[in-house]
Design a protein around this motif. Structure first.
Motif, mmCIF file in Angstrom:
data_model
loop_
_atom_site.group_PDB
_atom_site.id
_atom_site.type_symbol
_atom_site.label_atom_id
_atom_site.label_comp_id
_atom_site.label_asym_id
_atom_site.label_seq_id
_atom_site.Cartn_x
_atom_site.Cartn_y
_atom_site.Cartn_z
ATOM 1 N N TYR A 39 3.296 2.096 0.177
ATOM 2 C CA TYR A 39 3.087 1.580 -1.083
ATOM 3 C C TYR A 39 3.220 2.315 -2.356
ATOM 4 C CZ TYR A 39 1.284 -2.309 1.723
ATOM 5 O OH TYR A 39 1.075 -3.548 2.596
ATOM 6 N N ALA A 93 1.221 2.530 3.959
ATOM 7 C CA ALA A 93 0.757 1.288 3.737
ATOM 8 C C ALA A 93 -0.460 0.732 4.846
ATOM 9 C CB ALA A 93 1.904 0.280 4.201
ATOM 10 N N ASP A 94 -0.294 1.364 5.962
ATOM 11 C CA ASP A 94 -1.564 0.941 6.903
ATOM 12 C C ASP A 94 -2.951 1.250 6.521
ATOM 13 O OD1 ASP A 94 -1.134 3.838 7.205
ATOM 14 O OD2 ASP A 94 -0.661 3.288 9.795
ATOM 15 N N ASP A 131 -3.801 -0.859 3.467
ATOM 16 C CA ASP A 131 -4.204 -2.056 4.032
ATOM 17 C C ASP A 131 -5.838 -2.199 4.970
ATOM 18 O OD1 ASP A 131 -1.979 -3.278 3.119
ATOM 19 O OD2 ASP A 131 -0.968 -3.224 5.174
ATOM 20 N N GLN A 132 -5.947 -1.101 5.518
ATOM 21 C CA GLN A 132 -7.383 -0.695 6.142
ATOM 22 C C GLN A 132 -8.240 -0.457 5.169
ATOM 23 O OE1 GLN A 132 -6.754 2.236 9.135
ATOM 24 N NE2 GLN A 132 -4.997 1.154 10.017
ATOM 25 N N PRO A 154 -8.517 -1.121 1.403
ATOM 26 C CA PRO A 154 -8.254 -1.766 -0.283
ATOM 27 C C PRO A 154 -9.175 -1.241 -1.226
ATOM 28 C CG PRO A 154 -8.902 -3.602 1.347
ATOM 29 C CD PRO A 154 -8.885 -2.354 2.400
ATOM 30 N N THR A 162 -8.681 2.292 -1.883
ATOM 31 C CA THR A 162 -7.411 2.496 -2.518
ATOM 32 C C THR A 162 -7.447 2.193 -4.197
ATOM 33 O OG1 THR A 162 -6.183 1.701 -0.701
ATOM 34 C CG2 THR A 162 -4.920 1.678 -2.969
ATOM 35 N N LYS A 189 8.239 -5.148 -1.396
ATOM 36 C CA LYS A 189 7.631 -4.683 -0.336
ATOM 37 C C LYS A 189 6.887 -3.321 -0.420
ATOM 38 C CE LYS A 189 9.827 -3.824 3.443
ATOM 39 N NZ LYS A 189 10.698 -3.919 4.286
ATOM 40 N N ARG A 207 3.364 -1.959 -5.313
ATOM 41 C CA ARG A 207 1.924 -2.622 -5.164
ATOM 42 C C ARG A 207 1.376 -2.544 -6.566
ATOM 43 N NH1 ARG A 207 0.009 -4.608 -0.495
ATOM 44 N NH2 ARG A 207 -0.830 -5.937 -2.107
#
Length: 461
Positions: free
Chosen positions: A147, A281-282, A285-286, A288, A291, A404, A407
């Motif tokens: 991302y 990205a993983d 995603d885990q 947020p 981030t 994709k 972000r």
């Protein structure tokens, strides 16, 4: 698709990127070994910012993350966020900054992630996150979703030329120097130029500059992927004619009388996108909330850096042993003020040409415009690094990849939570039409028209 990236074999690249044993290393080069730094690199440690009153809804899921960086000015927001306590302010008290030996090393380290001894993300040239996501530059073409979270900087780069070419007309505009390149092309030693990783920023800047001057970068010169330490050493010994470089190298090249600066990227494309923060990205995603906490710390660092009264302190922090390891902060201090001795008698004293981190003349620097991602992908198509179908049919394939990877929605969420003024939060994912020094225009609504307008390219449009 991966065939386009097999033009340079991975083995050959690794050998080239690692060929440092015979190089003459200079302090602050990109060939420094990876390090994990936790601060304390300056004579007087900066005072940390007060920890924000973090609501339970915004508290990060984890307080640790490992981010890679290369010791050039693009990494400043990461380092300042660490050293000034901006990461800690938003709950990220365990941020580790890991110095990367090269861009190839950064790619390898993000492939394995911090759990495998690598990194979770960090500073990237573009479009590396997209190419890693597509599995185009990874081992076994493994797809590692990434991302893009923010742009780190604009400007701060240039094209360096060896001193032996002083007076030959090799400058921003190359019309008067084409005979020099022609003569060298037919000699045993063609004009040789280097960059630090193929198909990304520094490769694309030098290609754009050459092509705008009527030279085919794939036919009229010799282009190499070489670590910065080796390029500087080779230029010093007379075996390298040029390389695409970032601060602090322009100042060092000139003051050490190694070469001169033909052009700053700020002259090639004013207020251009440069390097970015991107993460696996993983991990995002885990985590947020973590981030967004990282982004808030970086945004605050970017605003701090754009206060020019802070730049003397910034130069001192960055030049420290644990980061750039420079002999003197002055190597960064003058360029940070937009002051460049180009080494050929030309001097620039213009703050609009300096590096910017938060806002420039066109608006937000930090926000990751999707239209800029599209330019980097379009240039990859231009030089045959990506197939043409990325930009046909209204660039549908490129736009699908960008949506994709980019972000910008997370950036906006973080900005709102951090209390950023609505006027500083872009409402469009496009910055609109971009114009270059040679008069070419890139309309993100029609990348094919841009390619058609360019005289020198490998793709047929």
């Amino acid at each position: 698709m991966s065939d386009f990236f097999n033009q340079i074999s991975r083995r050959k690249f690794i050998v080239t990127a690692g060929a440092s044993a015979g190089a003459v290393f200079l302090k602050g080069c990109l060939g420094n070994p990876p390090e994990t730094t936790t601060g304390g690199n300056t004579p007087s440690a900066p005072t940390a910012t007060t920890v924000a009153n973090i609501s339970p809804e915004q508290a990060p899921e984890v307080t640790t993350v490992k981010l890679g960086y290369i010791p050039i000015v693009e990494s400043a927001p990461l380092i300042i966020a660490k050293e000034k306590g901006f990461f800690a302010k938003y709950g990220m008290t365990g941020v580790e900054l890991a110095k990367q030996a090269s861009w190839g090393a950064a790619r390898d380290n993000v492939e394995i992630g911090s759990a495998g001894g690598g990194i979770d993300g960090g500073q990237w040239q573009m479009p590396m996150p997209h190419l890693i996501t597509e599995g185009l530059i990874t081992k076994g073409n493994q797809k590692i979703p990434m991302y893009v979270l923010c742009q780190l900087i604009t400007h701060g780069n240039g094209i360096a030329i060896a001193n032996k070419h002083q007076g030959s007309g090799i400058s921003l505009k190359l019309a008067g120097a084409k005979s020099v390149f022609s003569k060298l092309k037919s000699s045993p030693t063609p004009f040789t130029a280097a960059f630090t990783f193929p198909h990304v920023n520094q490769d694309l800047w030098i290609r754009y500059w050459l092509a705008a001057g009527g030279l085919d970068p794939d036919a009229d010169v010799k282009l190499l992927t070489v670590p910065a330490a080796q390029t500087v050493a080779n230029m010093k010994t007379g075996t390298m004619d040029a390389f695409s470089t970032g601060d602090p190298w322009p100042y060092r090249i000139v003051t050490d009388k190694i070469g001169y600066m033909a052009a700053l990227t700020a002259e090639i494309w004013k207020n251009h996108p440069e390097e970015y923060l991107a993460m696996r990205a993983d991990w995002v995603d885990q985590n947020p909330k973590a981030t967004k906490a990282i982004l808030k710390g970086i945004m605050e660092a970017q605003q701090w850096l754009d206060n020019f009264d802070n730049r003397k302190e910034a130069a001192s922090i960055l030049s420290g042993r644990n980061y750039f390891n420079l002999n003197s902060p002055e190597i960064l201090a003058e360029p940070f003020q937009g002051k460049y001795d180009m080494g050929d008698g030309r001097k620039i004293d213009d703050k609009s040409m300096a590096a910017y981190y938060w806002k420039d003349e066109k608006g937000s620097v930090s926000y990751p415009y999707q239209s800029h991602d599209l330019w980097f992908i379009t240039e990859n198509v231009r030089w045959g690094f990506l197939p043409k179908d990325y930009i046909t049919n209204g660039a549908a394939k490129a736009k699908e990849l960008i949506k994709k990877v980019n972000r910008e929605d997370i950036w906006k969420e973080a900005a709102k939570e951090a209390g950023i003024a609505s006027a500083d939060i872009p409402t469009s994912t496009s910055r609109g039409v971009e114009e270059f020094f040679d008069g070419a225009k890139f309309d993100p609504e029609n990348p094919e028209a841009y390619l058609k307008s360019l005289a020198i390219k490998k793709v047929s449009v």
